[in-house]
Design a protein around this motif. Structure first.
Motif, short mmCIF file in Angstrom:
data_model
loop_
_atom_site.label_atom_id
_atom_site.label_comp_id
_atom_site.label_asym_id
_atom_site.label_seq_id
_atom_site.Cartn_x
_atom_site.Cartn_y
_atom_site.Cartn_z
N VAL A 1 -12.93 -47.28 -6.85
CA VAL A 1 -11.82 -48.07 -6.32
C VAL A 1 -12.42 -49.18 -5.47
N GLU A 2 -11.73 -50.30 -5.40
CA GLU A 2 -12.19 -51.40 -4.57
C GLU A 2 -11.97 -51.06 -3.10
N PRO A 3 -12.93 -51.39 -2.23
CA PRO A 3 -12.69 -51.18 -0.80
C PRO A 3 -11.50 -52.01 -0.33
N TYR A 4 -10.67 -51.43 0.51
CA TYR A 4 -9.50 -52.16 0.98
C TYR A 4 -9.83 -53.06 2.17
N ARG A 5 -11.05 -52.91 2.73
CA ARG A 5 -11.52 -53.76 3.81
C ARG A 5 -13.04 -53.70 3.80
N HIS A 6 -13.66 -54.51 4.65
CA HIS A 6 -15.11 -54.55 4.74
C HIS A 6 -15.52 -54.55 6.20
N GLY A 7 -16.75 -54.07 6.45
CA GLY A 7 -17.29 -54.16 7.80
C GLY A 7 -16.84 -53.08 8.75
N HIS A 8 -16.33 -51.97 8.24
CA HIS A 8 -15.88 -50.89 9.10
C HIS A 8 -16.62 -49.60 8.74
N THR A 9 -16.40 -48.56 9.52
CA THR A 9 -17.01 -47.26 9.24
C THR A 9 -16.50 -46.69 7.92
N GLY A 10 -15.19 -46.80 7.70
CA GLY A 10 -14.58 -46.33 6.46
C GLY A 10 -13.85 -47.46 5.78
N ASN A 11 -14.24 -47.77 4.56
CA ASN A 11 -13.69 -48.92 3.86
C ASN A 11 -12.95 -48.57 2.57
N TYR A 12 -12.84 -47.26 2.27
CA TYR A 12 -12.24 -46.85 1.01
C TYR A 12 -11.00 -46.00 1.26
N TYR A 13 -9.97 -46.29 0.50
CA TYR A 13 -8.73 -45.53 0.56
C TYR A 13 -8.40 -45.14 -0.88
N ASP A 14 -8.60 -43.88 -1.20
CA ASP A 14 -8.52 -43.41 -2.59
C ASP A 14 -7.37 -42.43 -2.74
N GLU A 15 -6.33 -42.87 -3.43
CA GLU A 15 -5.15 -42.02 -3.66
C GLU A 15 -5.52 -40.70 -4.34
N ARG A 16 -6.54 -40.74 -5.18
CA ARG A 16 -6.91 -39.53 -5.93
C ARG A 16 -7.42 -38.43 -5.00
N VAL A 17 -8.12 -38.83 -3.95
CA VAL A 17 -8.59 -37.85 -2.96
C VAL A 17 -7.41 -37.26 -2.21
N LEU A 18 -6.47 -38.11 -1.78
CA LEU A 18 -5.32 -37.63 -1.03
C LEU A 18 -4.46 -36.70 -1.89
N GLU A 19 -4.32 -37.01 -3.17
CA GLU A 19 -3.56 -36.12 -4.06
C GLU A 19 -4.26 -34.78 -4.23
N ALA A 20 -5.58 -34.81 -4.36
CA ALA A 20 -6.33 -33.56 -4.55
C ALA A 20 -6.19 -32.64 -3.35
N LEU A 21 -6.06 -33.23 -2.15
CA LEU A 21 -5.95 -32.43 -0.93
C LEU A 21 -4.49 -32.17 -0.52
N ASP A 22 -3.54 -32.68 -1.31
CA ASP A 22 -2.10 -32.53 -1.06
C ASP A 22 -1.72 -33.04 0.33
N ILE A 23 -2.15 -34.26 0.62
CA ILE A 23 -1.85 -34.91 1.90
C ILE A 23 -0.41 -35.41 1.88
N ASP A 24 0.31 -35.21 2.98
CA ASP A 24 1.74 -35.52 3.04
C ASP A 24 2.04 -36.98 3.37
N CYS A 25 1.06 -37.75 3.83
CA CYS A 25 1.30 -39.11 4.31
C CYS A 25 0.51 -40.13 3.48
N ARG A 26 1.03 -41.36 3.46
CA ARG A 26 0.30 -42.49 2.93
C ARG A 26 0.33 -43.60 3.98
N HIS A 27 -0.61 -44.55 3.87
CA HIS A 27 -0.85 -45.48 4.96
C HIS A 27 -0.89 -46.92 4.46
N VAL A 28 -0.34 -47.82 5.26
CA VAL A 28 -0.39 -49.25 4.94
C VAL A 28 -0.86 -50.00 6.18
N GLY A 29 -1.58 -51.11 5.96
CA GLY A 29 -2.13 -51.84 7.10
C GLY A 29 -2.09 -53.33 6.92
#
Length: 377
Positions: A48-76
C-alpha cells in the motif's frame, strides 16, 4: 453489535457485547519496521502507498485492521499543497513551522529552534503556517463518507498536528528555554502559545468543517507529562494551557456536536485528568500503566463516571515480552477499566519494532476472548 455500535455503547458508559478495539490512530499506530513484519506474519501480500512521509509510522493498511477485527477507522488532515519540503545535502529539512529536522533511523529529530533567541516583537513577523492553505482536506470528506456509508466502523480523526501547544513551543523555542519561559518570561510564553493556538484553531476549523458531521471521535494529541510526573506545575498548566485547550475544544464541539473528544497524553497524567474533563475532554487516551501514580483501578473509580479511557496496554514490558505477559496484561487492564463500559482497548503508544508480530495478533485475540461482557477475568 456492529463495530460502531460497540464503540458508541462503550463511550456512553454502557456495556456492549465486548470491549471495543482500536489501532492505527494518533500515537497508537504501527512503527514502519513493525508494520512490515506484521504484514508478513499475517500473510498479507501486496503493498500500500504510505499515507504520509517523514514520521515514525507512515502506513495505514486496512487489511491489517480487518485481520485484527479493529472497531475503528481513522481519517486525517493532509499537507498543504503549496508547501514543498527542501532537503539539504546534510539531510536536514524544515517543516511547515520552520523547524529544522533530520531523519535518524525510523525517527525524526529536531536539530534547531527557530525562535530560540526571539523577542516578543519577533513573533509578529514569523512565517506561521497557513491553516487555510489548499490541499489539507483534499479527498478527506470522500474518505469519511465512504467509511460512514459503506462500513460499520466508528470513525476517528487523527490529531491535527504531530504535536500540541506545549510541544510546539518546545520545538520552536527549545525545551529548556521554553520551560523557563513558562516560569520567568510569562508574557512571552502567553504570546507564543497564543500564536500557536491560532494556527491550531484554524486547522481544527478546516478539519471539522470537512468531516465534523461524520466522525464519532475527534483526537487531540499533546504530551504534558513524563513517566515520573508533569513537565511543569499544575498551576502553570492551568494558567498557560488549559484556557487555550478549552477554546480549541469548544470550537471542535461547535462543529462536531455529536463527536466525543479524545485527548492523547503520555506519562503520569493523573493530576491533569480533572482539568481535561473541565476543558471538554470525553476520552483520556494513552493511560500509560507503568507511569507513576497511574493505578488504573483508582483512575476508574475516581473519574470513570465522567470520562472514558482508551489505550492502557503496556508497550514497554508486556507487549515485547512473552505471550503469557501479553495475556496477563490484557486481563489486568480489562479488570481495571472495562466494567460498566467506558473503555476502548489499544496499545498505550505506538507499536515499536521490538514487539513481536505474534504478540500484537494475540493481544487482540485475547482481548476478544476475555473482553466479552459481563467481564469475568
Amino acid at each position: 453489535m456492529t463495530h460502531r455500535e460497540r464503540v458508541l455503547r462503550a463511550l456512553a458508559h454502557q456495556e456492549p457485547d465486548r470491549v471495543p478495539l482500536d489501532l492505527g490512530g494518533s500515537a497508537y499506530s504501527l512503527n514502519d519496521a513493525h508494520y512490515f513484519k506484521l504484514k508478513d506474519y499475517l500473510g498479507i501480500k501486496g503493498e500500500v502507498e504510505p499515507y504520509r512521509h517523514g514520521h515514525t509510522g507512515n502506513y495505514y493498511d486496512e487489511r491489517v485492521l480487518e485481520a485484527l477485527d479493529i472497531d475503528c477507522r481513522h481519517v486525517g488532515l493532509g499537507s498543504a499543497s503549496n508547501f514543498q519540503v527542501k532537503i539539504s545535502p546534510d539531510g536536514t529539512f524544515k517543516d511547515e513551522w520552520g523547524i529544522p529536522m533530520i531523519r535518524t533511523g525510523v525517527y525524526m529529530s529536531v536539530v534547531g529552534h527557530p525562535l530560540a533567541g526571539a523577542l516578543s516583537a519577533d513573533l509578529e513577523g514569523y512565517p506561521w503556517p497557513d491553516p487555510y492553505a489548499p490541499g489539507r482536506t483534499a479527498g478527506l470528506r470522500a474518505k469519511a463518507l465512504h467509511y460512514r456509508q459503506n462500513t460499520d466502523y466508528a470513525l476517528v480523526t487523527r490529531a491535527p498536528a504531530s504535536v500540541g501547544l506545549f510541544e510546539m513551543g518546545c520545538f520552536l523555542r527549545g525545551t529548556d528555554v521554553f520551560l523557563m519561559d513558562l516560569v520567568a518570561n510569562k508574557p512571552f510564553a502567553h504570546k507564543l502559545l497564543g500564536k500557536i493556538a491560532e494556527v491550531f484553531l484554524g486547522l481544527t476549523a478546516v478539519y471539522m468543517d470537512a468531516v465534523g458531521d461524520l466522525v464519532d471521535i475527534v483526537t487531540w494529541g499533546e504530551d504534558l507529562a513524563h513517566q515520573a510526573g508533569l513537565f511543569f506545575s499544575l498551576d502553570i498548566c492551568r494558567e498557560m494551557l488549559k484556557p487555550l485547550h478549552t477554546r480549541i475544544f469548544s470550537q471542535v464541539k461547535e462543529r462536531a456536536p455529536k463527536a466525543k473528544l479524545m485527548f492523547h497524553c503520555c506519562g503520569s497524567v493523573r493530576p491533569l485528568v480533572a482539568d481535561f474533563i473541565e476543558a471538554g475532554v470525553d476520552i483520556v487516551q494513552s493511560v500509560q500503566p507503568l507511569a507513576a501514580n497511574m493505578d488504573l483501578f483508582e483512575l476508574k473509580r475516581e473519574f470513570g463516571e465522567r470520562v472514558s479511557f482508551q489505550g492502557a496496554i503496556d508497550v514497554q514490558q508486556a507487549l515485547p515480552g512473552t505471550l503469557i505477559d501479553v495475556e496477563n496484561e490484557v486481563k489486568a487492564r480489562l479488570r481495571a477499566l472495562a466494567p460498566g463500559g467506558g473503555y476502548i482497548l489499544a496499545p498505550c503508544n505506538n507499536v515499536q519494532e521490538d514487539i513481536p508480530p505474534e504478540n500484537l495478533v494475540r493481544l487482540y485475540q485475547y482481548a476478544r476472548e476475555w473482553g466479552r461482557y459481563p467481564i469475568n477475568v
